[in-house]
Scaffold this active site. Structure first.
Site, PDB file in Angstrom:
ATOM      1  N   HIS A 185       0.834  -1.196   0.000  1.00  0.00           N
ATOM      2  CA  HIS A 185       0.000   0.000   0.000  1.00  0.00           C
ATOM      3  C   HIS A 185       0.872   1.250   0.000  1.00  0.00           C
ATOM      4  O   HIS A 185       2.090   1.168   0.152  1.00  0.00           O
ATOM      5  CB  HIS A 185      -0.923   0.026   1.225  1.00  0.00           C
ATOM      6  CG  HIS A 185      -2.056  -0.936   1.149  1.00  0.00           C
ATOM      7  ND1 HIS A 185      -1.932  -2.260   1.526  1.00  0.00           N
ATOM      8  CD2 HIS A 185      -3.336  -0.784   0.731  1.00  0.00           C
ATOM      9  CE1 HIS A 185      -3.092  -2.878   1.349  1.00  0.00           C
ATOM     10  NE2 HIS A 185      -3.955  -2.003   0.865  1.00  0.00           N
ATOM     11  N   LYS A 233      -0.370   4.669   4.635  1.00  0.00           N
ATOM     12  CA  LYS A 233      -1.222   3.703   5.330  1.00  0.00           C
ATOM     13  C   LYS A 233      -0.528   3.243   6.602  1.00  0.00           C
ATOM     14  O   LYS A 233       0.608   2.779   6.568  1.00  0.00           O
ATOM     15  CB  LYS A 233      -1.542   2.507   4.433  1.00  0.00           C
ATOM     16  CG  LYS A 233      -2.520   1.529   5.072  1.00  0.00           C
ATOM     17  CD  LYS A 233      -3.003   0.488   4.077  1.00  0.00           C
ATOM     18  CE  LYS A 233      -3.960  -0.507   4.714  1.00  0.00           C
ATOM     19  NZ  LYS A 233      -5.181   0.153   5.242  1.00  0.00           N
TER      20      LYS A 233
END
Length: 238
Positions: free
Chosen positions: A149, A153
């Site tokens: 990600h 995140k």
């Protein structure tokens, strides 16, 4: 917008998912966003016809048919309580919940229809089913889940990786996790089953965050009228 449009309350409207939900809901004639809830007092009270509220004002939110929550763990309890109090369904994609919050979800499901998921994409719903089948069909194989990600995140492994891991565990596998945070990756998940002399990889790559917002909006429509209970995304979108 039709006269019978579904009235939606969006909780966590200032985040990436919240903004995508507002934009896509505005394009859907079957939906009417009656309120958008943000963490702090909004600089504008009405944006494009949508009333904005601070999280502290949640109790005064207008009447709604369904709430969609993509916020932070610390903001989850109030929206869950509001939906339970008003008897309205809840769609939530807030990740990083602790065990007490998960227990509150289970309790609320005795009163209202709700779906909590780490990922609302159709592709991940299919991937979850495939992982269940593969884990049950390949006993004794190593199972590894690799997730990537964007650098912002915070939770790791991702909620989606943990959901995939639960699917694998339920069918007898013992998954291990690897997390990568780099650049602006929207989301990639690879579930790898490794045996002697062969390997199976199941992969999902998200290239646009809109897939999650569309899935959540679709789930919200489908959840209305359902009896109280906890639903899975695949119960609503497949």
């Amino acid at each position: 917008m039709t006269t019978s449009a579904v009235k939606v309350l969006i909780h966590g409207a200032s985040g990436r998912m919240g903004k995508a939900l507002l934009r896509l809901a505005a394009e859907d004639q079957t939906l009417q966003v009656v309120g958008a809830v943000v963490g702090r007092s909004p600089s504008q009270r009405v944006v494009d016809g949508v009333p904005f509220f601070a999280a502290s004002e949640l109790g005064g939110a207008p009447a709604f048919d369904v709430a969609i929550d993509f916020s932070l763990p610390q903001g989850f309890a109030p929206i869950l309580a509001l939906c339970a109090q008003r008897g309205k369904p809840l769609v939530s994609g807030t990740t990083g919940l602790d065990e007490a919050q998960r227990a509150a979800l289970r309790d609320a499901a005795q009163q209202i229809a709700l779906v909590w998921a780490s990922n609302f994409s159709l592709g991940v719903a299919v991937l979850t089913e495939l992982v269940e089948r593969a884990a049950g069909t390949l006993p004794g194989w190593d199972c590894d889940i690799l997730e990537s990600h964007h650098v912002h995140k915070q939770d790791a492994p991702s909620g989606t990786a943990l959901t995939l891991g639960e699917a694998a565990t339920g069918s007898g596998a013992q998954p291990r996790y690897v997390s990568l945070r780099a650049g602006d990756i929207v989301g990639e998940h690879t579930v790898q089953f490794t045996g002697l002399g062969e390997r199976v990889e199941l992969v999902h790559r998200a290239t646009n965050r809109d897939i999650f917002a569309r899935g959540a909006l679709h789930a919200a429509k489908r959840l209305i009228g359902k009896p109280a209970g906890s639903y899975r995304v695949r119960d609503l979108v497949l």
